[in-house]
Design an enzyme around this catalytic site. Sequence first.
Site, PDB file in Angstrom:
ATOM      1  N   SER A  69       6.366  -1.788 -36.038  1.00 38.33           N
ATOM      2  CA  SER A  69       7.370  -2.865 -35.891  1.00 38.33           C
ATOM      3  C   SER A  69       8.823  -2.174 -36.447  1.00 38.33           C
ATOM      4  O   SER A  69       9.537  -2.893 -35.935  1.00 38.33           O
ATOM      5  CB  SER A  69       6.745  -4.073 -36.958  1.00 38.33           C
ATOM      6  OG  SER A  69       6.034  -4.903 -36.146  1.00 38.33           O
ATOM      7  N   ASP A 127      11.174 -12.029 -32.241  1.00 36.15           N
ATOM      8  CA  ASP A 127      10.468 -11.819 -33.599  1.00 36.15           C
ATOM      9  C   ASP A 127      10.166 -13.120 -34.158  1.00 36.15           C
ATOM     10  O   ASP A 127      10.043 -14.169 -33.440  1.00 36.15           O
ATOM     11  CB  ASP A 127      11.145 -10.632 -34.281  1.00 36.15           C
ATOM     12  CG  ASP A 127      10.315 -10.009 -35.228  1.00 36.15           C
ATOM     13  OD1 ASP A 127       9.593 -10.590 -36.174  1.00 36.15           O
ATOM     14  OD2 ASP A 127      10.209  -8.758 -34.919  1.00 36.15           O
ATOM     15  N   HIS A 169       9.869 -10.774 -41.234  1.00 39.50           N
ATOM     16  CA  HIS A 169       9.800  -9.477 -40.190  1.00 39.50           C
ATOM     17  C   HIS A 169      10.705  -9.658 -39.170  1.00 39.50           C
ATOM     18  O   HIS A 169      11.197  -8.383 -39.054  1.00 39.50           O
ATOM     19  CB  HIS A 169       8.332  -9.755 -39.458  1.00 39.50           C
ATOM     20  CG  HIS A 169       7.948  -9.035 -38.765  1.00 39.50           C
ATOM     21  ND1 HIS A 169       8.335  -8.660 -37.645  1.00 39.50           N
ATOM     22  CD2 HIS A 169       7.020  -7.714 -38.841  1.00 39.50           C
ATOM     23  CE1 HIS A 169       7.803  -7.572 -36.817  1.00 39.50           C
ATOM     24  NE2 HIS A 169       7.047  -6.932 -37.732  1.00 39.50           N
TER      25      HIS A 169
END
Length: 768
Positions: A546, A143, A218
Amino acid sequence: MSSMAMLLLVPLLALLLPCFSVASKQTYIVHMKHHEKPSAFATHHDWYSARLQSLSSSTTSDSLLYTYTTAYHGFAASLDPDQADLLRRFDSVLGVYEDTLYTLHTTRTPEFLGLDSESGLWAGNNTQELDEASHDVVVGVLDTGVWPESKSFDDSGMPEIPSRWRGGCESAPDFSPSLCNKKLIGARSFSTGYRMASGGSFLKKPTETVSPRDQDGHGTHTASTAAGSHITNASLLGYASGKARGMATHARVAIYKVCWSIGCFGSDILAGIDRAILDGVDVLSLSLGGGSVPYYRDNIAIGAFAAMERGIFVSCSAGNSGPNRASLANEAPWIMTVGAGTLDRDFPAYAILGNKNQFTGVSLYSGKGMGNKPVGLVYSNGSTNSNNMCLPGSLDPEFVRGKVVVCDRGTNARVEKGEVVRDAGGVGMILANTLANGEELVADSHLIPAMAVGRKAGEIIRGYVRSDPNPTAKLRFGGTVLNVRPSPVVAAFSSRGPNLVSPQILKPDVIGPGVNILAAWSEAIGPTGLEKDTRKTQFNILSGTSMSCPHISGLAALLKAAHPNWSPSAIKSALMTTAYTKDDTNSPLRDAAGDGAFSDPWSHGAGHVDPRKALSPGLVYDLSPDDYVAFLCSLDYSIDDVQTIVKRPNVTCSRKFSDPGQLNYPSFSVVFRDKRFVRYTRELTNVGAAGSVYDVTISAPQMVAVKVTPKRLVFKNEGGKQKYTVTFMARKGIPRVARSEFGSIIWSNNEHQVKSPVAFAWTQLVRS
């Protein structure tokens, strides 16, 4: 280099004497015949480097960006197009491909899934034993990196790192290896592909530090969702206040930063997977993806195959391109493809119009409210959609100053629309869904008083603005509400089937929580991610597949701890066949994109995961790597294409399914096309008690006849295997139109229900 190696290169130099024209270089991924390395070279790296230097005087050792060993057989290099073409001429080169850009698929969850709030495990089971087993499981997350100071990576009470672990934490200007601990046991970054794509601009003025540190948020969010530690008093600026924790609170976390400001490059992703396999992860979680391409051109699919062969479970997000049909990413059958659903938690907000009508929406706005005095309400009547969409620079300050602005959802980020309204002088925003989003509501931490409403409410509000000579509104915010019904609902943004690469494999596999998810956040960036957002928070609420992907990654880690000898396909089967397809009102799952219409397996796959039942599924559909090879051969790929994925020097298609749907998959996708009969054989493995007996129940649409033989399966021993054959027959007289229908096949007894969804299609979509 040895004299023997030089002799090997002489013919190549003669071949490559023509001069190169000056051309811009870019990253190419080169697939090599790994086993053909000349003995004169000590390592594959030496061989690849020599091969590159033979191309021209402009290719040096620096041109070799990555050497792959496990996830891929080959290397990544900086080449111009002419050099790439010359490489393709060599017999030892199977393919040369331009680097691909992939994109990110951007605390009540444990209770919603039925996990015990303290231990992270299933109530009623031996939690201490499973706690200890979880300590040996490592979840690798590819990520945007990690914010290591987050309390979600606190290692209090964690035992020593497993001796088998071969990973580590790299040093960078903003990241010390000492920031890792017994919880966060790995942190690496892979940026060569990104830096090459950035060209000279990165070298002259780097915009990002090459480091595992998360500047985006994220990666911290997904990693803590999968395996974050137990945190009390977590919230986003007062919203969703309570406990926060990952799915596998006692598992270890290893971070592989492969995503940067402009996206995630395939060369970096392959390097991350390569390193994660060598480090010894047990689960790989990738909340990112690209388009629908053949598996031999999909870097994630290729890397995931290598991981699967080594017993690593790979979970990937399905994508956020819903509700469009056939919009999936990560369609390979050896990948767990995860869609998104809602939780039973909401963040209500209310728009009270001047005509006394009130509409309920959602918001995470946490600043000073608007008060009780109504203000003017406007909706642009401009000639272009940019005004209605509230795109940057589209709003006239004279028109919106001091007013609440109605903005249509779409095109630009939801939080950016609020920023555009604020910059133009507006004091509030109502973000109204259009047909594409239906009644799906996603909450955001806006910079101004703002809320989102569904399509129906949006149409009424727009109509009010157009018809009333003096429209007004005031906004009110309601905090956090639990026990929302119905839930779960399939998110409108969640990508849908059918599977364009292999239509006989039903995708997505399952859905998990992916709307308004609270998890850890990077303190390098505000909760909206906007440059002007200077707020800092340790947690954030995000939506997307996600967010659903790491839920399943964490659950897979728990299953791996409970059943260390299960294969990745057995874990996948357990999660799929025990998934549920009814919501908390006992109604079939609904689709947020369809104004309350029922969902179907092309939207929710096998259903919403149920970890309590997955722990003891009764039966599993198991698969070996050789089964996947037979599947790939049935796709009519060339041997070179199959070898790109499988990476075996002696791979053959001597074993080949007559139909890709013969793969022993936990679901069925039946494509009749020009046939009336489709017959598949499946094999079930008993992971329950010896002497278990299962009977079959069939559900099918009226236009299809389904026959299962035998109708009863008897398993004398634990680990015993039994096969059954299912025949699907399209009835005569049914028009062959572009339609789809759905059914199910269920094997059950008093203790277990092993359910497989079935999708029927009479025509086949093709990739555009």
